[in-house]
Design an enzyme around this catalytic site. Structure first.
Site, PDB file in Angstrom:
ATOM      1  N   PHE A   1      -2.527  -0.153   0.789  1.00  0.00           N
ATOM      2  CA  PHE A   1      -1.819   1.120   0.592  1.00  0.00           C
ATOM      3  C   PHE A   1      -1.267   1.721   1.890  1.00  0.00           C
ATOM      4  CE2 PHE A   1      -3.800   2.266  -3.826  1.00  0.00           C
ATOM      5  CZ  PHE A   1      -2.982   1.327  -4.421  1.00  0.00           C
TER       6      PHE A   1
ATOM      7  N   ASP B   1      -3.039  -7.314  -5.327  1.00  0.00           N
ATOM      8  CA  ASP B   1      -2.656  -7.525  -3.918  1.00  0.00           C
ATOM      9  C   ASP B   1      -1.405  -6.698  -3.590  1.00  0.00           C
ATOM     10  OD1 ASP B   1      -2.784  -8.456  -1.326  1.00  0.00           O
ATOM     11  OD2 ASP B   1      -2.058 -10.468  -1.771  1.00  0.00           O
TER      12      ASP B   1
END
Ligand code: DOR
Length: 453
Positions: free
Chosen positions: A61, A298
């Site tokens: 992130f 992912d």
């Protein structure tokens, strides 16, 4: 406040049932309560399915440090839209999450910014063994046995032996063999086309590294999760002793293969690389027969500008959290797998692998992380509608059937029919590692259906 969700067909650990749910104080208070049970609010959900919130155990992130690509707010809006109510994030941010102090800084940042529940891995380096031994408030240790985005890498055998021997947290690894990748790259002059990416990060690179990691885990009897398996050949290695080893596959390795480079170029450039259609098939097979237990994304956003650079400057990674559930629900509609299996792979299994407390299933006392799903809804993925800050999807233009229409995080609606409640905050996920992971629990009915769908 007590809420009744009424009329939906729920995917319970025992299978599907059209039962009401009572939720209170962020938890599931009752399943199939009497009609007389009082509630302050009734949510009608006829013709919808109710499933546990998705637990995505592998995301990137980018916050802190790489927030021009993504940040915890944009990423968790994408999660809310995609039905992902809990995520476990990887340590290759800037700075990398390689100490308890950095981990706690990330947790503090997340408590301010995240619309869904959060947890963060601690990353291994050749020199932070003491931090890895002491780490708390984390699902486990991430080792890049092969390098990827960022500079985290532990390739040295002695360092790896010590991590597996001396730490107790569960370990997961990115498995691509550094020496093989380097030799392939040298042979191909570094590569010039996006297709070269799959020649450089080839099947051998994946198999050698996965074999090496499994050998370490088995010799040291250390719980180990193989991240993003990308080849059919690796799935053959997953016949290793159960009780210790779990494995994961990502939607891009199920749905894309090297033929897609022509159309999508660097948008499908990933580490591990996408492989062949035979690998797609082998991965589906391993998922269905239980050698692979988990689906995770992912999610690895990069800006389009970054991605549009020529190979090998183009970075590896693609965004997926807001479309992963829809991709799998579309597969349910296509008759490829059952809804129970999807719930197992995306909710219950990852929660068990990482010992999440109160997550992954619809059961009394569990957290009210829930998703109302419309299996009939058809929607086209469009770059301009993506919540991820990078603003694109490799599935742009693809129409999928089956979407999250309402997402609850700890009983609160965070996403409903295209609208977000940005006042909702997720909570720090609790890990109870004494539970012993995925295999410590007796197989449930869901696994049986997973193995036959
Ligand atoms: O392609 C990838 N990109 N694979 C990874 O494992 C890391 C990720 C990233 O962070 O960009």
């Amino acid at each position: 406040m007590r809420t009744r969700i009424s009329g939906a067909t729920c995917v319970l650990p025992s299978g599907q049932a059209r039962v009401d749910l009572l939720i209170e104080n962020g938890k599931i208070l009752g399943i199939d309560p009497p009609q007389t049970a009082s509630a302050d609010e009734v949510i009608r959900a006829d013709d919808l399915m109710l499933i546990p919130g998705v637990v995505d155990d592998q995301v990137h992130f980018r916050d802190p440090g790489l927030t021009h690509k993504e940040d915890l707010r944009t990423a968790t809006r994408a999660c809310a839209k995609g039905g992902v109510t809990s995520f476990l994030e990887m340590p290759n941010t800037k700075p990398a999450t390689i100490t308890q102090a950095k981990l706690e800084e990330k947790l503090a940042l997340a408590s301010e910014k995240c619309l869904v529940n959060y947890g963060f891995y601690i990353g291994a380096t050749p020199h932070n063994l003491d931090e890895l031994k002491r780490a708390t408030r984390t699902p486990g240790i991430k080792i890049f046995i092969g390098s990827s985005t960022g500079d985290l890498l532990v390739d040295n055998q002695d360092a790896l032996e010590r991590i597996f021997a001396e730490t107790t947290l569960p370990i997961c690894s990115h498995c691509e063999d550094e020496a093989t990748v380097r030799a392939n790259s040298l042979r191909l002059g570094g590569g010039t086309t996006y297709e070269d990416h799959s020649r450089i990060r080839d099947e051998a690179a994946a198999v050698i590294a996965t074999r090496r990691a499994l050998d370490l885990a088995i010799r040291h009897r250390h719980r180990f999760h193989v991240l993003h398996v990308s080849t059919a050949a690796e799935t053959e290695l997953l016949r290793a002793p159960q009780g210790l080893i779990t494995a994961e596959v990502c939607p891009h390795h199920l749905f894309f293969n090297i033929d897609d480079y022509e159309r999508l170029g660097s948008l499908v450039q990933m580490n591990p690389s996408i492989k062949t259609s035979a690998d797609n098939e082998g991965l589906w097979k391993a998922l269905k027969d239980g050698r692979i237990q988990v689906i995770a994304t992912d999610h690895a956003p990069h800006t389009l500008e970054e991605k549009q650079q020529p190979y090998p400057q183009s970075p590896s990674g693609l965004p997926a959290v807001e479309n992963s559930l829809a991709l799998m629900l579309d597969s349910v509609n296509a008759g490829i797998c059952s809804l129970e299996s999807v719930v197992h792979w995306m909710c219950d299994a990852p929660a068990r692998v990482w010992d999440l407390v109160g997550k992954g299933r619809i059961a009394e006392g569990y957290d009210a992380d829930l998703v109302l799903v419309d299996l009939h809804k058809k929607q086209t993925v469009r770059n301009e509608n993506q919540q991820t800050k990078c603003g694109w999807s490799p599935w742009n233009g693809v129409t999928l059937q089956g979407w999250a229409v309402r997402t609850f995080v700890n009983g609160q609606t965070v996403f409903h029919e295209g609208q977000f409640d940005e006042t909702v905050r997720g909570q720090e996920i609790q890990f109870d590692h004494a539970r012993g992971g995925y295999w410590a629990e007796k197989p449930s009915g869901l696994e049986t259906s997973a193995s036959h769908s």
